[in-house]
Design a protein around this motif. Structure first.
Motif, PDB file in Angstrom:
ATOM      1  N   ILE A 105       0.846  -1.218   0.173  1.00  0.00           N
ATOM      2  CA  ILE A 105       0.076   0.086   0.077  1.00  0.00           C
ATOM      3  C   ILE A 105       0.698   1.244  -0.064  1.00  0.00           C
ATOM      4  O   ILE A 105       0.527   2.164  -0.746  1.00  0.00           O
ATOM      5  CB  ILE A 105      -0.891  -0.208   1.169  1.00  0.00           C
ATOM      6  N   GLU A 106       1.900   1.387   0.681  1.00  0.00           N
ATOM      7  CA  GLU A 106       2.937   2.495   0.839  1.00  0.00           C
ATOM      8  C   GLU A 106       3.290   2.666  -0.490  1.00  0.00           C
ATOM      9  O   GLU A 106       3.432   3.923  -0.986  1.00  0.00           O
ATOM     10  CB  GLU A 106       3.926   2.154   1.843  1.00  0.00           C
ATOM     11  N   GLN A 107       3.735   1.709  -1.294  1.00  0.00           N
ATOM     12  CA  GLN A 107       4.216   1.769  -2.578  1.00  0.00           C
ATOM     13  C   GLN A 107       3.283   2.310  -3.250  1.00  0.00           C
ATOM     14  O   GLN A 107       3.531   3.144  -4.308  1.00  0.00           O
ATOM     15  CB  GLN A 107       4.904   0.521  -2.940  1.00  0.00           C
ATOM     16  N   LYS A 108       2.105   1.866  -3.524  1.00  0.00           N
ATOM     17  CA  LYS A 108       0.854   2.424  -4.337  1.00  0.00           C
ATOM     18  C   LYS A 108       0.398   3.921  -3.936  1.00  0.00           C
ATOM     19  O   LYS A 108       0.225   4.685  -4.900  1.00  0.00           O
ATOM     20  CB  LYS A 108      -0.201   1.271  -3.967  1.00  0.00           C
ATOM     21  N   ILE A 109       0.858   4.106  -2.715  1.00  0.00           N
ATOM     22  CA  ILE A 109       0.323   5.820  -2.407  1.00  0.00           C
ATOM     23  C   ILE A 109       1.394   6.643  -3.046  1.00  0.00           C
ATOM     24  O   ILE A 109       1.168   7.476  -3.760  1.00  0.00           O
ATOM     25  CB  ILE A 109       0.254   5.885  -0.826  1.00  0.00           C
ATOM     26  N   SER A 110       2.582   6.169  -3.020  1.00  0.00           N
ATOM     27  CA  SER A 110       3.775   6.716  -3.637  1.00  0.00           C
ATOM     28  C   SER A 110       3.541   6.915  -5.354  1.00  0.00           C
ATOM     29  O   SER A 110       3.908   8.028  -5.460  1.00  0.00           O
ATOM     30  CB  SER A 110       5.356   6.292  -3.218  1.00  0.00           C
ATOM     31  N   GLU A 111       3.277   5.879  -5.607  1.00  0.00           N
ATOM     32  CA  GLU A 111       2.657   5.874  -7.071  1.00  0.00           C
ATOM     33  C   GLU A 111       1.488   6.803  -7.556  1.00  0.00           C
ATOM     34  O   GLU A 111       1.965   7.676  -8.634  1.00  0.00           O
ATOM     35  CB  GLU A 111       2.472   4.377  -7.579  1.00  0.00           C
ATOM     36  N   TYR A 112       0.669   7.002  -6.649  1.00  0.00           N
ATOM     37  CA  TYR A 112      -0.451   7.656  -6.892  1.00  0.00           C
ATOM     38  C   TYR A 112       0.028   9.071  -6.735  1.00  0.00           C
ATOM     39  O   TYR A 112      -0.182  10.241  -7.719  1.00  0.00           O
ATOM     40  CB  TYR A 112      -1.719   7.535  -5.978  1.00  0.00           C
ATOM     41  N   ASN A 113       0.511   9.447  -5.830  1.00  0.00           N
ATOM     42  CA  ASN A 113       1.194  10.815  -5.521  1.00  0.00           C
ATOM     43  C   ASN A 113       1.969  11.354  -6.773  1.00  0.00           C
ATOM     44  O   ASN A 113       2.073  12.510  -7.353  1.00  0.00           O
ATOM     45  CB  ASN A 113       1.832  10.962  -4.314  1.00  0.00           C
TER      46      ASN A 113
END
Length: 582
Positions: A565-573
């Protein structure tokens, strides 16, 4: 910058955006539309207007040949693309995908409609290729069915073409109807089309009222656009076409068509059309960008929620959305009641007007005057006086009634949009985006400061997720033009009859004109009511459905990617930043 450069630039930006959304498993809205625009090889000029406005005759006059069928029934109308070729031909594209090629004959399309209705029903659209100077340099003219077609599918096809049009010739006749103006606002201005030619056609039917009709029609469109209208032309396409075919220069000059045709040729040869086209494309692309960014922010916020509070927040948001949906239906019901009340009052007032008109007619016709021509002139003046009196007494009341509805709807819809966005903010525990925050601050001010909202008929236009309801010019203007032909057409005949035969003809004609006026007013008001209902539903219900869909996707992603999830959030940002830089 030419058209190829503009489309290449759009292609580069679209490909970048598609790459970002594809990596995030997001669907790029309107990607098919962008692809079609990027791959076009023609500069498309769509000829748009209601049935009977003379669109096909106008195209025939531009081409200088009697090619396209005129006076069509809605069921026989087919979209026709007219492009350049040194080898003229006509291609029928059938609904089953088959292409039937025919050698070019000027009379082919007219004979097709007159003699082969079975074949016509199988045609999806028609392509005509001509060796004509107007069509050189990749110009393509599109003849569209009437915007007031009763078949929703044909209307949808016309509206579907307009976002891809590079320029529009908007054809109307007098009197201009509020539904005509609404189509212009929603589908021409709404698609950010900048290259627009306004044409008031059939001035040959207006007689001595031409100057007043031109001024009235121009005012309708001026009141409904923020841009200055420089390309407004009053013409008689039929006079120009007949004069061209018969080599009657006097009739061609009388048609005033050459002024319009020269302006169109100048426009086609200039580079200005590309500047406006770039503005149009950029506006569409920015809208798509903004929608994608908001979806990404919602998903990033949803993934950021701690597991222990996610389910509670999700349920709270879904309950809020359900409540907002119920409030939307309640608002629509209230609007229905308000408009029913308005229509009832208008009907009652119109009945009183009709009785007064009939009483006046009876008094004047039975007065025993020997000069029939003078009697008819007096009757015209008295009837016009009655209409004007009704307008002066009732128009302010109707305007105030509609203004009250407009303000109430605007405030409630703006508040509903804010409430939905606030509910989303609570769910994500994030601040509103700058764009959404600006919208929330300015929505009510924007709605209530609109100077164009005061008039008889109301129209709505959805801007992103909010609704702005406008009022357009009063629908009473056509009165004088209903009366003029009413009496002018029968004057000579009446002079040949005995006095006792005049009255029933006058009364019948009066009823006919009054019935048309009543029908137009009630039809327009009902149309505006249905339109407002539809657009409120789109503004709020569509928004709710989109949010619900994203919540479900967020929940699915949380289950599938608990460890990343942390990686996905970074991708979205990172995606939000990348899209903003395109």
């Amino acid at each position: 910058m030419n058209i190829l450069d503009i489309r290449k630039e759009l292609s580069i930006k679209t490909n970048k955006l598609e790459g970002i959304t594809k990596n995030l498993n997001l669907q790029l809205n309107n990607y098919d539309f962008l692809t079609r625009v990027m791959n076009k090889t023609t500069f498309d000029i769509a000829v748009v207007g209601e049935f009977t406005s003379g669109k096909s005759t106008l195209i025939n006059a531009l081409l200088g040949i009697d090619l396209l069928p005129t006076k069509l029934e809605p069921t026989t109308a087919r979209i026709t693309y007219i492009a350049y070729s040194e080898s003229p031909e006509i291609i029928l594209i059938m609904k089953n995908g088959e292409r039937k090629t025919h050698s070019f004959e000027v009379s082919f399309l007219k004979s097709l409609i007159a003699e082969n209705r079975n074949l016509l029903s199988e045609i999806e659209y028609i392509e005509v290729f001509l060796d004509n100077p107007l069509l050189k340099n990749s110009i393509r003219i599109i003849d569209t069915p009437g915007t007031n077609d009763t078949d929703e599918q044909r209307v949808a096809i016309t509206y579907g073409l307009l976002p891809e049009a590079d320029a529009v010739i908007y054809v109307t006749i007098h009197p201009v109807t509020s539904s005509n103006v609404q189509v212009f606002k929603e589908h021409i201005l709404g698609n950010k089309i900048k290259n627009i030619f306004f044409v008031l056609n059939k001035i040959d039917l207006l007689g001595e009222n031409t100057e007043l009709a031109v001024k009235d029609a121009l005012n309708w469109f001026r009141e409904n656009t923020n841009d200055e209208i420089n390309s407004f032309y009053s013409v008689s396409a039929i006079d120009c076409l007949e004069g061209t075919i018969d080599d009657d220069k006097e009739l061609v000059d009388k048609s005033k068509f050459k002024i319009f045709a020269d302006a169109l040729y100048k426009f086609i040869e200039s580079s200005d059309k590309y500047d406006n086209l770039q503005i149009q494309y950029n506006a569409v692309f920015q809208k798509i960008k903004s929608q994608i960014i908001e979806i990404i922010r919602l998903k990033a916020g949803g993934l950021s929620i701690p597991e222990e509070s996610f389910q509670q927040r999700k349920n709270d948001l879904k309950n809020d959305l359900k409540l907002f949906k119920e409030q939307t239906h309640e608002l629509e019901n209230q609007i229905e009641q308000e408009f029913d009340s308005l229509i009832y009052k208008i009907e009652e007032s119109l009945n009183n007007l009709l009785n007064a008109l009939l009483e006046t007619t009876n008094e004047i016709v039975s007065s025993g005057r020997s000069d029939v021509n003078l009697m008819l002139k007096d009757l015209e003046m008295e009837i016009k006086y009655k209409y004007d009196g009704w307008r002066n007494n009732n128009e302010p009341l109707i305007e105030e009634f509609l203004r009250t509805i407009q303000e109430e709807i605007s405030i409630r819809v703006a508040k509903a949009v804010q409430d939905v966005q606030f509910a989303v903010t609570k769910f994500t525990d994030m601040r509103l985006s700058t764009q959404m925050h600006k919208q929330n601050q300015s929505q009510v001010d924007t709605i209530l400061s609109d100077d164009s909202k005061f008039g008889l008929s109301s129209t709505g236009a959805v801007v992103t997720s909010m609704i702005v309801i406008h009022f357009v010019a009063a629908a009473f203007a056509p009165i004088a033009f209903l009366l003029y032909p009413l009496f002018n057409n029968y004057r000579k005949k009446w002079q040949q009859h005995q006095r006792e035969q005049l009255k029933p003809q006058i009364v019948a004609s009066l009823h006919e004109g009054f019935s048309s006026f009543r029908k137009e007013i009630i039809k327009n008001i009902n149309y505006q009511k249905d339109l407002i209902d539809k657009q409120i539903d789109q503004a709020l219900t569509a928004q709710n459905e989109q949010i619900n869909k994203q919540i479900d996707e967020i929940e699915k992603e949380r289950q599938e990617q608990k460890t990343t999830i942390e990686q996905k959030i970074s991708e979205y940002n990172a995606a939000v930043v990348s899209i903003g830089e395109i």
